[in-house]
Design an enzyme around this catalytic site. Structure first.
Site, PDB file in Angstrom:
ATOM      1  N   ASP A 141       0.842  -1.194   0.000  1.00  0.00           N
ATOM      2  CA  ASP A 141       0.000   0.000   0.000  1.00  0.00           C
ATOM      3  C   ASP A 141       0.882   1.251   0.000  1.00  0.00           C
ATOM      4  O   ASP A 141       1.670   1.467   0.909  1.00  0.00           O
ATOM      5  CB  ASP A 141      -0.902   0.005   1.235  1.00  0.00           C
ATOM      6  CG  ASP A 141      -2.096   0.939   1.073  1.00  0.00           C
ATOM      7  OD1 ASP A 141      -1.905   2.070   0.588  1.00  0.00           O
ATOM      8  OD2 ASP A 141      -3.214   0.531   1.428  1.00  0.00           O
ATOM      9  N   SER A 191      -7.032   4.301  -1.687  1.00  0.00           N
ATOM     10  CA  SER A 191      -6.817   2.855  -1.588  1.00  0.00           C
ATOM     11  C   SER A 191      -8.075   2.025  -1.782  1.00  0.00           C
ATOM     12  O   SER A 191      -7.983   0.826  -2.052  1.00  0.00           O
ATOM     13  CB  SER A 191      -6.193   2.502  -0.236  1.00  0.00           C
ATOM     14  OG  SER A 191      -4.913   3.074  -0.111  1.00  0.00           O
ATOM     15  N   HIS A 252      -9.980  -2.866   6.611  1.00  0.00           N
ATOM     16  CA  HIS A 252      -9.461  -1.636   6.015  1.00  0.00           C
ATOM     17  C   HIS A 252      -9.704  -1.680   4.504  1.00  0.00           C
ATOM     18  O   HIS A 252     -10.200  -2.672   3.965  1.00  0.00           O
ATOM     19  CB  HIS A 252      -7.979  -1.484   6.333  1.00  0.00           C
ATOM     20  CG  HIS A 252      -7.500  -0.059   6.350  1.00  0.00           C
ATOM     21  ND1 HIS A 252      -6.753   0.475   5.330  1.00  0.00           N
ATOM     22  CD2 HIS A 252      -7.678   0.933   7.260  1.00  0.00           C
ATOM     23  CE1 HIS A 252      -6.477   1.749   5.615  1.00  0.00           C
ATOM     24  NE2 HIS A 252      -7.029   2.052   6.772  1.00  0.00           N
ATOM     25  N   THR A 254      -7.983  -1.939   1.603  1.00  0.00           N
ATOM     26  CA  THR A 254      -7.466  -2.967   0.697  1.00  0.00           C
ATOM     27  C   THR A 254      -8.140  -4.322   0.893  1.00  0.00           C
ATOM     28  O   THR A 254      -8.708  -4.871  -0.054  1.00  0.00           O
ATOM     29  CB  THR A 254      -5.941  -3.087   0.838  1.00  0.00           C
ATOM     30  OG1 THR A 254      -5.337  -1.863   0.396  1.00  0.00           O
ATOM     31  CG2 THR A 254      -5.400  -4.240   0.013  1.00  0.00           C
ATOM     32  N   GLU A 412      -1.232  -7.904   2.194  1.00  0.00           N
ATOM     33  CA  GLU A 412      -1.041  -6.460   2.134  1.00  0.00           C
ATOM     34  C   GLU A 412       0.002  -5.985   3.136  1.00  0.00           C
ATOM     35  O   GLU A 412      -0.108  -6.227   4.337  1.00  0.00           O
ATOM     36  CB  GLU A 412      -2.354  -5.716   2.422  1.00  0.00           C
ATOM     37  CG  GLU A 412      -2.191  -4.201   2.302  1.00  0.00           C
ATOM     38  CD  GLU A 412      -3.304  -3.407   2.964  1.00  0.00           C
ATOM     39  OE1 GLU A 412      -3.449  -2.215   2.614  1.00  0.00           O
ATOM     40  OE2 GLU A 412      -4.020  -3.958   3.824  1.00  0.00           O
ATOM     41  N   ASP A 417       2.029   2.650   3.605  1.00  0.00           N
ATOM     42  CA  ASP A 417       1.188   3.815   3.344  1.00  0.00           C
ATOM     43  C   ASP A 417       1.089   4.720   4.572  1.00  0.00           C
ATOM     44  O   ASP A 417       1.213   5.942   4.475  1.00  0.00           O
ATOM     45  CB  ASP A 417      -0.196   3.331   2.924  1.00  0.00           C
ATOM     46  CG  ASP A 417      -1.183   4.458   2.691  1.00  0.00           C
ATOM     47  OD1 ASP A 417      -1.036   5.176   1.682  1.00  0.00           O
ATOM     48  OD2 ASP A 417      -2.097   4.620   3.509  1.00  0.00           O
ATOM     49  N   ASP A 458      -1.116   0.017  -4.812  1.00  0.00           N
ATOM     50  CA  ASP A 458      -2.380   0.638  -5.189  1.00  0.00           C
ATOM     51  C   ASP A 458      -2.168   2.057  -5.708  1.00  0.00           C
ATOM     52  O   ASP A 458      -2.877   2.531  -6.593  1.00  0.00           O
ATOM     53  CB  ASP A 458      -3.366   0.634  -4.020  1.00  0.00           C
ATOM     54  CG  ASP A 458      -2.725   1.074  -2.707  1.00  0.00           C
ATOM     55  OD1 ASP A 458      -1.511   1.364  -2.673  1.00  0.00           O
ATOM     56  OD2 ASP A 458      -3.452   1.120  -1.694  1.00  0.00           O
TER      57      ASP A 458
END
Length: 598
Positions: A141, A191, A252, A254, A412, A417, A458
């Protein structure tokens, strides 16, 4: 230095390529004598001098120019520069000289390396067109290309090398493409909309998951009829085992696009939803995790508090209000799940010890929720209670691979991120290195002959590094120069915007006066924002395994799950598989006839 009597403060030469500037380049020099060495800290007077450059912008004759560079620095400024001298000299003394391996001076080194690379590339002419039994998607991410490069350098430096020549596991993948990340309504994506693209195969609006672009963010009534399904569901419907592993909350943005249909990514539980949306029949994301796709085989990550009734104390942080359950409907989703799988060899764990104590051969369903919210950064992880991403991936694959029909696994590295949003590059890059370790572990547990592994991001971030840093410079270190505008040093890593914007006494903060190597240091940014933003450039797609060659060139992000489904003969991409199977009986009946003729 420009002459025997002048030495650069940092003790190293600075080379300015012709593309840089035609203006005199200001750099700090100090007068030296035979009694002083380059690393001598007894600096009596420091002058700002200038290097001259030729008319075409290249380097000059190496002599000091006669330009007016100002008066000698004050005593106070000299003390600051002296501190910079000490830190710079110590840093370079640690690195040693030369600043690159001796073997790199020999052309044979580079030619032989290139020839080995060429030999490996030639083997790719024989394409792997096997049917993919297993599918793995690693999603970093916010892992833009600058993050990949910086993580590569960090990985090498953590092993005692310069870093630039190091290979990440993803660097070893034979196929690389670029993904266009925009959302249907956003040039710079978020995202949620991107997750819908690379998991469900359709581009969507920002802030929405598992719904088409006809759905409008936060408008519950636009959900119904606009749902789109994900490759995780296609795999489950085909009889494969499926799993989700994340370092964020399992509900979340993703991971949620893999199972949920929600017009607002922030509807983690019913406590975050407007009462009107609940009354209209919209479901929170945590609830959909357990209701939409029957028995996802492996779920691991954070987000514990969204599964429990409001004000229910957390098992790990008893009495801490911020970690208590949030659900207004009073449901205990974990207990409901445990009841459903108790006769199916299902296990719920909330800490690393219990996770690693499991025998994957005796587990068919696993729910692991290791934090009330997101997992902690890997640099700060409590190794007694919280598993690493690599450990979670290891357990997940060992459980999923027991299915003779194969599996689909979404992994992930979500806190890359978060580190960038907070301007904490060190946290972000260590998260990326940990994800690379997980990629390595997955590679050891699977085979590229029957497993298609894809790594992508992403979106990117407004993160970068530069400043003509020399080979082996710490990725978190200073550039080997000071600004020719405010005469202050700067770190190589900078952000375009974010919380690192610091003004002290009306001028940019002097980073040499603070510890820029600490884990939570916020790198300087050009524009002040409480949270740094995403970047809009394309991101990389790395792939290996069956049909990996189909991920090439520059592609729309929603193309990714279509390739993965085609490789595994699931979803709408099955016709070519049936065609291949129909040829087999014809061949088998032809062989006896051929035997009679012979």
């Amino acid at each position: 230095g420009a002459s025997d009597s002048v030495a650069l403060v940092t003790g190293i030469p600075v080379f300015i390529p012709s593309r840089c500037t035609r203006k005199p380049y200001k750099s700090l020099y100090t007068k030296t004598t035979g009694a002083h060495t380059e690393t001598d800290v007894r600096v009596e007077r420091v002058y700002v001098q200038c290097l001259s450059f030729s008319a075409d912008g290249g380097e000059g004759d190496g002599e000091l120019s006669g330009c007016d560079c100002g008066d000698p620095l004050t005593s106070e400024d000299s003390m600051k520069v002296t501190a910079l001298v000490i830190s710079s000299c110590l840093a370079w003394a640690c690195l040693g000289k030369p600043q690159f391996p001796e073997q790199e001076k020999d052309p044979y080194y580079w030619n032989s390396w290139a020839q080995r690379t060429l030999k490996n590339a030639l083997t790719l002419q024989e394409l792997n067109k096997n049917i993919a039994k297993n599918l793995i998607l690693f999603l970093g991410d916010g892992m833009g290309i600058p993050t990949v490069t910086a993580a590569r350098i960090l990985k090498g430096q953590l092993s005692g090398h310069n870093g630039e020549e190091t290979e990440l596991e993803m660097d070893k993948f034979p196929y690389v493409a670029l993904s266009k990340t925009y959302n249907t309504n956003a040039q710079v994506a978020d995202s949620a909309g991107t997750a819908t693209a690379y998991l469900c195969g359709v581009k969507a609006n920002e802030g929405t998951v598992g719904v088409s672009a006809a759905a409008v963010r936060s408008q519950c009534n636009t959900t119904f009829g606009n749902e789109v399904t994900s490759i995780l569901k296609w795999a489950k419907d085909a009889g494969k085992s499926v799993g989700i592993v994340t370092t964020t909350r399992v509900n979340h943005a993703t991971p949620s696009a893999a199972y949920a249909h929600c017009v607002d990514r922030d509807w983690f539980s019913d406590a975050e939803m407007p009462i009107e949306a609940v009354q209209a029949g919209c479901k929170d994301i945590a609830r959909q995790l357990f209701e939409n796709i029957h028995n996802i085989d492996v779920i691991m990550g954070g987000g514990r508090k969204y599964m429990f009734p409001k004000n229910m104390s957390d098992v790990e942080y008893p009495g801490e209000r911020k970690h208590m359950g949030t659900r207004k409907d009073g449901r205990n989703l974990v207990e409901e799940w445990k009841e459903r799988v108790k006769s199916l060899r299902g296990h719920y764990v909330w800490n690393r010890k219990d996770l690693l104590a499991l025998n994957p051969n005796n587990v068919d369903y696993l729910l692991g929720l290791f934090e009330p919210g997101d997992l902690t950064y890997d640099l700060e992880r409590n190794v007694e209670t919280e598993p690493s991403l690599t450990e979670m991936v290891d357990v997940a694959i060992k459980i999923l691979r027991k299915n003779p029909r194969g599996f689909y696994l979404l992994v992930e590295g979500g806190r890359i991120d978060h580190g960038h949003h907070e301007g904490k590059a060190k946290q972000a890059l260590h998260e990326a290195v940990e994800m690379d370790r997980a990629i390595s572990r997955a590679g050891l547990l699977t085979s590229h002959y029957d497993t298609l592994t894809v790594i992508t991001a992403d979106h990117s971030h407004v993160f970068n590094f530069g400043g003509y840093t020399p080979r082996g410079n710490s990725i978190f270190g200073l550039a080997p120069m000071v600004s020719d505008v405010d005469q202050k040093p700067f770190t190589a890593i900078l952000y375009g915007n974010g919380p690192g914007y610091k003004i002290v006494n009306g001028v940019r903060e002097n980073v040499s006066t603070i510890d820029y190597n600490q884990n939570n240091y916020q790198a300087q940014s050009a524009v002040p924002l409480r949270m740094e933003t995403h970047g809009g450039e394309d991101v990389a797609i790395f792939s290996k395994g069956p049909m990996a060659h189909l991920l090439h060139g520059v592609k729309e992000q929603n193309y990714i799950p279509h390739v993965m489904a085609y490789a595994a003969c699931i979803g709408q991409n099955t016709r070519h598989c049936l065609s291949a199977e129909s040829k087999a009986p014809a061949l088998s009946t032809a062989l006896p006839s051929l035997g009679v003729l012979l």
